[in-house]
Design an enzyme around this catalytic site. Structure first.
Site, mmCIF file in Angstrom:
data_model
loop_
_atom_site.group_PDB
_atom_site.id
_atom_site.type_symbol
_atom_site.label_atom_id
_atom_site.label_comp_id
_atom_site.label_asym_id
_atom_site.label_seq_id
_atom_site.Cartn_x
_atom_site.Cartn_y
_atom_site.Cartn_z
ATOM 1 N N GLU A 120 0.851 -1.185 0.000
ATOM 2 C CA GLU A 120 0.000 0.000 0.000
ATOM 3 C C GLU A 120 0.880 1.226 0.000
ATOM 4 O O GLU A 120 1.871 1.282 0.735
ATOM 5 C CB GLU A 120 -0.908 0.019 1.236
ATOM 6 C CG GLU A 120 -2.293 -0.471 0.899
ATOM 7 C CD GLU A 120 -3.001 -1.087 2.060
ATOM 8 O OE1 GLU A 120 -2.540 -0.903 3.204
ATOM 9 O OE2 GLU A 120 -4.004 -1.763 1.833
ATOM 10 N N TYR A 132 7.908 1.358 -7.701
ATOM 11 C CA TYR A 132 7.108 0.124 -7.765
ATOM 12 C C TYR A 132 6.734 -0.217 -9.204
ATOM 13 O O TYR A 132 6.804 -1.375 -9.615
ATOM 14 C CB TYR A 132 5.841 0.282 -6.916
ATOM 15 C CG TYR A 132 6.118 0.472 -5.438
ATOM 16 C CD1 TYR A 132 7.120 -0.241 -4.797
ATOM 17 C CD2 TYR A 132 5.363 1.361 -4.677
ATOM 18 C CE1 TYR A 132 7.379 -0.071 -3.450
ATOM 19 C CE2 TYR A 132 5.608 1.539 -3.321
ATOM 20 C CZ TYR A 132 6.621 0.828 -2.719
ATOM 21 O OH TYR A 132 6.877 0.996 -1.384
HETATM 22 C C1 LIG Z 1 10.583 5.559 -2.283
HETATM 23 C C2 LIG Z 1 12.087 5.557 -1.998
HETATM 24 C C3 LIG Z 1 12.437 4.318 -1.164
HETATM 25 C C4 LIG Z 1 12.849 5.484 -3.347
HETATM 26 O O1 LIG Z 1 14.244 5.369 -3.065
HETATM 27 P P1 LIG Z 1 15.357 6.024 -4.029
HETATM 28 O O2 LIG Z 1 16.675 5.519 -3.614
HETATM 29 O O3 LIG Z 1 15.161 7.500 -4.072
HETATM 30 O O4 LIG Z 1 14.908 5.381 -5.442
HETATM 31 P P2 LIG Z 1 15.782 5.324 -6.783
HETATM 32 O O5 LIG Z 1 16.822 6.396 -6.781
HETATM 33 O O6 LIG Z 1 16.220 3.917 -6.980
HETATM 34 O O7 LIG Z 1 14.674 5.693 -7.863
HETATM 35 C C5 LIG Z 1 13.614 4.772 -8.151
HETATM 36 C C6 LIG Z 1 12.686 5.378 -9.179
HETATM 37 O O8 LIG Z 1 11.983 6.499 -8.598
HETATM 38 C C7 LIG Z 1 12.219 7.668 -9.363
HETATM 39 N N1 LIG Z 1 12.295 8.760 -8.409
HETATM 40 C C8 LIG Z 1 13.202 8.927 -7.412
HETATM 41 N N2 LIG Z 1 12.914 10.037 -6.718
HETATM 42 C C9 LIG Z 1 11.815 10.592 -7.314
HETATM 43 C C10 LIG Z 1 11.039 11.746 -7.056
HETATM 44 N N3 LIG Z 1 11.319 12.569 -6.039
HETATM 45 N N4 LIG Z 1 9.964 11.975 -7.857
HETATM 46 C C11 LIG Z 1 9.661 11.135 -8.875
HETATM 47 N N5 LIG Z 1 10.353 10.003 -9.159
HETATM 48 C C12 LIG Z 1 11.426 9.760 -8.396
HETATM 49 C C13 LIG Z 1 13.525 7.403 -10.076
HETATM 50 O O9 LIG Z 1 13.636 8.167 -11.248
HETATM 51 C C14 LIG Z 1 13.413 5.946 -10.399
HETATM 52 O O10 LIG Z 1 12.528 5.756 -11.492
HETATM 53 P P3 LIG Z 1 12.883 4.729 -12.680
HETATM 54 O O11 LIG Z 1 13.121 3.398 -12.024
HETATM 55 O O12 LIG Z 1 11.676 4.745 -13.536
HETATM 56 O O13 LIG Z 1 14.130 5.291 -13.304
HETATM 57 C C15 LIG Z 1 12.531 6.863 -1.263
HETATM 58 O O14 LIG Z 1 12.070 7.977 -2.014
HETATM 59 C C16 LIG Z 1 12.026 6.994 0.159
HETATM 60 O O15 LIG Z 1 12.638 6.486 1.099
HETATM 61 N N6 LIG Z 1 10.873 7.692 0.364
HETATM 62 C C17 LIG Z 1 10.330 7.922 1.712
HETATM 63 C C18 LIG Z 1 9.684 6.667 2.261
HETATM 64 C C19 LIG Z 1 8.552 6.195 1.362
HETATM 65 O O16 LIG Z 1 7.751 6.974 0.876
HETATM 66 N N7 LIG Z 1 8.496 4.849 1.179
HETATM 67 C C20 LIG Z 1 7.454 4.223 0.388
HETATM 68 C C21 LIG Z 1 6.280 3.962 1.267
HETATM 69 S S1 LIG Z 1 5.075 2.914 0.463
#
Ligand SMILES: CC(C)(COP(=O)(O)OP(=O)(O)OC[C@H]1O[C@@H](n2cnc3c(N)ncnc32)[C@H](O)[C@@H]1OP(=O)(O)O)[C@@H](O)C(=O)NCCC(=O)NCCS
Length: 165
Positions: A120, A132
């Site tokens: 979720e 995802y």
């Molecule tokens: C979600 C999260 C784990 C992603 O981690 P990350 O290390 O930044 O991810 P990555 O650098 O591997 O990027 C993954 C994808 O997201 C995209 N992305 C990263 N940051 C982004 C942003 N701020 N806005 C839009 N897309 C974004 C990347 O372009 C990549 O897309 P692609 O695979 O199509 O190229 C991180 O943002 C986070 O910890 N968020 C806070 C906690 C959270 O919301 N968890 C999910 C709860 S369900």
């Protein structure tokens, strides 16, 4: 697991990933706090989850650090799993750690016989949604008013599913 290899680009971030155990409870609690969720997990709660045989937890490590830069945790039941949480440290987001982490984790789940993964995510969480969808998760439902927000409002939860088989 050809489907997973194809999804991880050849230039994907060369971060190390490994499973986490109860010794990393404090780090997992800190990372979860940095995720900005409405309800935090204290170290005791993290320790209980990490010690639970039905819970699978992986961490991602940047450079030679022994402290994880992110973690992902799922609960497995029969051939299904639910992702409980995934977080990468704010100052290390956007560099592929989340993708490396989730890719490794899905591989671990598949190796344990999981064929369907659910999660979720808050509607409008663009980074998580993109992460995802990168691995093939698709929306299968919505729960309105599911997440309490700090301002007293409530956000919609989007339910997503990935078939691993
Ligand atoms: C979600 C999260 C784990 C992603 O981690 P990350 O290390 O930044 O991810 P990555 O650098 O591997 O990027 C993954 C994808 O997201 C995209 N992305 C990263 N940051 C982004 C942003 N701020 N806005 C839009 N897309 C974004 C990347 O372009 C990549 O897309 P692609 O695979 O199509 O190229 C991180 O943002 C986070 O910890 N968020 C806070 C906690 C959270 O919301 N968890 C999910 C709860 S369900």
């Amino acid at each position: 697991m050809d489907w997973l290899r194809k999804l991880l680009h050849p230039h994907a971030c060369p971060a190390r990933t490994s499973s986490l155990d109860v010794r990393q409870a404090r780090h997992v609690a800190t990372l979860h706090h940095l995720g900005g969720f409405a309800r935090g997990w204290d170290p005791g709660e993290c320790a209980a989850l990490l010690a639970d045989a039905s819970v699978v937890t992986d961490g991602v490590f940047a450079g030679s650090s022994a402290v994880p830069s992110g973690f992902v945790m799922s609960r497995k039941a029969a051939d299904e799993a639910e992702i409980l949480s995934i977080v990468v440290k704010p100052d290390q987001r956007g560099s592929g750690l989340g993708r490396a982490l989730l890719g490794a984790h899905l591989g671990q789940l598949a190796a344990r016989g999981v064929t369907q993964v659910f999660l979720e995510v808050e509607d409008g969480n663009a980074a998580a949604d993109r992460l995802y969808r990168h691995f093939g998760f698709r929306e299968v439902g919505r729960r309105k008013g599911y997440y309490p927000k700090p301002d007293g409002s409530k956000a919609t939860a989007v339910t997503m599913r990935l078939d691993l088989a």
